[in-house]
Design a protein around this motif. Structure first.
Motif, PDB file in Angstrom:
ATOM      1  N   ASN A 160      34.185  23.308  35.457  1.00 58.24           N
ATOM      2  CA  ASN A 160      34.281  24.768  35.259  1.00 58.24           C
ATOM      3  C   ASN A 160      35.512  25.606  34.484  1.00 58.24           C
ATOM      4  OD1 ASN A 160      31.875  25.526  36.702  1.00 58.24           O
ATOM      5  ND2 ASN A 160      32.883  25.968  38.616  1.00 58.24           N
ATOM      6  N   PHE A 161      36.656  24.783  34.662  1.00 62.23           N
ATOM      7  CA  PHE A 161      37.559  25.043  34.087  1.00 62.23           C
ATOM      8  C   PHE A 161      37.426  25.174  32.417  1.00 62.23           C
ATOM      9  CE2 PHE A 161      42.084  24.753  32.320  1.00 62.23           C
ATOM     10  CZ  PHE A 161      42.637  26.124  32.762  1.00 62.23           C
ATOM     11  N   TYR A 164      35.427  28.018  31.671  1.00 61.58           N
ATOM     12  CA  TYR A 164      36.434  29.240  31.612  1.00 61.58           C
ATOM     13  C   TYR A 164      37.230  29.596  30.527  1.00 61.58           C
ATOM     14  CZ  TYR A 164      40.542  32.040  33.004  1.00 61.58           C
ATOM     15  OH  TYR A 164      41.455  32.899  33.005  1.00 61.58           O
ATOM     16  N   PHE A 188      37.823  31.950  36.823  1.00 65.63           N
ATOM     17  CA  PHE A 188      37.706  30.494  37.212  1.00 65.63           C
ATOM     18  C   PHE A 188      37.213  30.270  38.489  1.00 65.63           C
ATOM     19  CE2 PHE A 188      40.192  26.513  37.976  1.00 65.63           C
ATOM     20  CZ  PHE A 188      39.279  25.757  37.865  1.00 65.63           C
ATOM     21  N   GLN A 190      37.151  28.218  41.247  1.00 68.91           N
ATOM     22  CA  GLN A 190      37.879  26.969  41.534  1.00 68.91           C
ATOM     23  C   GLN A 190      37.544  26.722  43.097  1.00 68.91           C
ATOM     24  OE1 GLN A 190      42.215  26.876  41.086  1.00 68.91           O
ATOM     25  NE2 GLN A 190      42.471  25.140  42.096  1.00 68.91           N
TER      26      GLN A 190
END
Length: 380
Positions: A160-161, A164, A188, A190
């Protein structure tokens, strides 16, 4: 022919040497024992040609008796077969109690499913989240299964980062080329946090996702309550937020330097370990016990199990890790699912919860009463 006479000592008993000699010469001593009667043959039981058919309904028996179990064990047969095999493998691979792996599996699966999975019970909506504390000496290896089982969550955050960063670079490029660009700014998402301030956790909760706090040493996490606050009541304010989060109760954040934020329907898990000698010093303070914070934790303190030598332990194969990652990935991708208890489950749970409520009401110690009553929520 008369039997030979064995020599006797002054106490009237045959001496040991005479007995040995008589055995060697196949001679019986004078003080002979009476002959052993022949063993009676058991009567032969003749079975009928046809046995009666068993009844359609099996006889009801009580299985959950304390005498049935040699020691208390957390059952795993309610998991699917692949998950059971994964739990057993992790336990033997790290030489840790099975209960540690089960707790981390529930924690990881709950974070992955998030608020998309909910159990509706009258009158509450329950998410798959809780506060967990693994209790044990350093030799019990609490850290190993914690890192192993939660690995898919960290991989999810890592992916995901990266996504992003790509979206953020594209957004910044558009803003650079067009000052009036009003596109949505990337976020982001998280799901796992470690050592963090309440502001950073609240920012993640404001996105609407369920998050998980992983604290290898829970004492450090609890000792840090209020550390990031500039006011005089930082511990109390952060503790109040954690109590609300556990109960999924929303709250507002008002700061002079920031816009007011509303954290609606928050959901957060906490998972970590602690040593037995630090348990009372950490969770036994008046502030935590009187506020109900300690009662909100589900403590996992396994009995001492057999030690497994390293050369006898199972190996964690890449295929096993891939299988677990796939299971967690499907939970991340699942569609919203609302669950309800069956009629039988409602009856069983109602009896259990009512009994706990009456026990808690009759308990003179308010702390013990709170622990009993909170089990109604832990169970769901």
């Amino acid at each position: 022919m008369d039997d030979p006479i064995m020599s006797f000592e002054g106490n009237g008993q045959p001496d040991v040497l005479s007995i040995i000699n008589s055995e060697a010469a196949k001679v019986e001593p004078v003080n002979k024992l009476p002959p052993t009667p022949p063993v009676a043959q058991a009567p032969v039981l003749e079975l009928p040609e046809s046995l009666p058919s068993p009844p359609d309904q099996p006889k009801e028996t009580s299985h959950l008796k304390a005498s049935t179990f040699a020691e208390p064990v957390l059952p795993i047969d309610w998991f699917s077969e692949p998950v059971q095999e994964y739990i057993r493998t992790v336990s033997e691979y790290y030489g840790c109690p099975l209960e540690y792996v089960v707790v981390n599996s529930l924690f990881t699966a709950g974070i992955a499913a998030g608020k998309k999975a909910q159990l509706v019970t009258n009158p509450y909506t329950n998410y798959p989240c809780d506060f967990f504390c693994m209790v044990g000496k350093p030799s019990r290896n609490k850290t190993g299964p914690l890192k192993e089982v939660t690995r898919p969550l960290r991989e999810y955050d890592k992916a995901n980062f990266a996504k992003y960063l790509e979206e953020k670079a594209a957004y910044d490029q558009c803003k650079h080329e067009d000052k009036s660009y009003s596109g949505e700014q990337p976020v982001f998402h998280q799901r796992i946090v470690g050592d963090s301030s309440p502001e950073s956790r609240n920012a993640l909760l404001a996105q609407g996702d369920m998050i998980g706090v992983v604290a290898d040493e829970l004492k450090s996490f609890i000792d840090s309550l209020g550390r990031y606050s500039k006011g005089g009541n930082g511990v109390g304010a952060e503790l109040s937020q954690l109590l609300s989060i556990w109960s999924n109760v929303g709250f507002a954040i008002n700061r002079k330097s920031e816009e007011t934020k509303l954290i609606d329907d928050p959901a957060m898990c906490i998972n970590g370990g602690i040593q037995p000698e630090l348990l009372g010093k950490t969770f036994g303070t008046d502030a935590l016990m009187d506020s109900g914070f300690t009662q909100r934790f589900l403590f996992v303190y396994p009995d001492k199990g057999p030690f497994i030598k390293r050369c006898d332990r199972k190996f964690m194969t890449p295929e096993m890790r891939t299988s677990w990652t796939g299971i967690i990935g499907r939970l991340f991708d699942m569609q919203p699912l609302t669950l309800q208890l069956s009629h039988e489950a409602i009856h069983l749970y109602s009896n259990y919860a009512d009994t706990n409520d009456m026990r808690a009401d009759a308990e003179e110690d308010c702390y013990i009463g709170g622990m009993i009553q909170k089990m109604n929520i832990h169970t769901l």
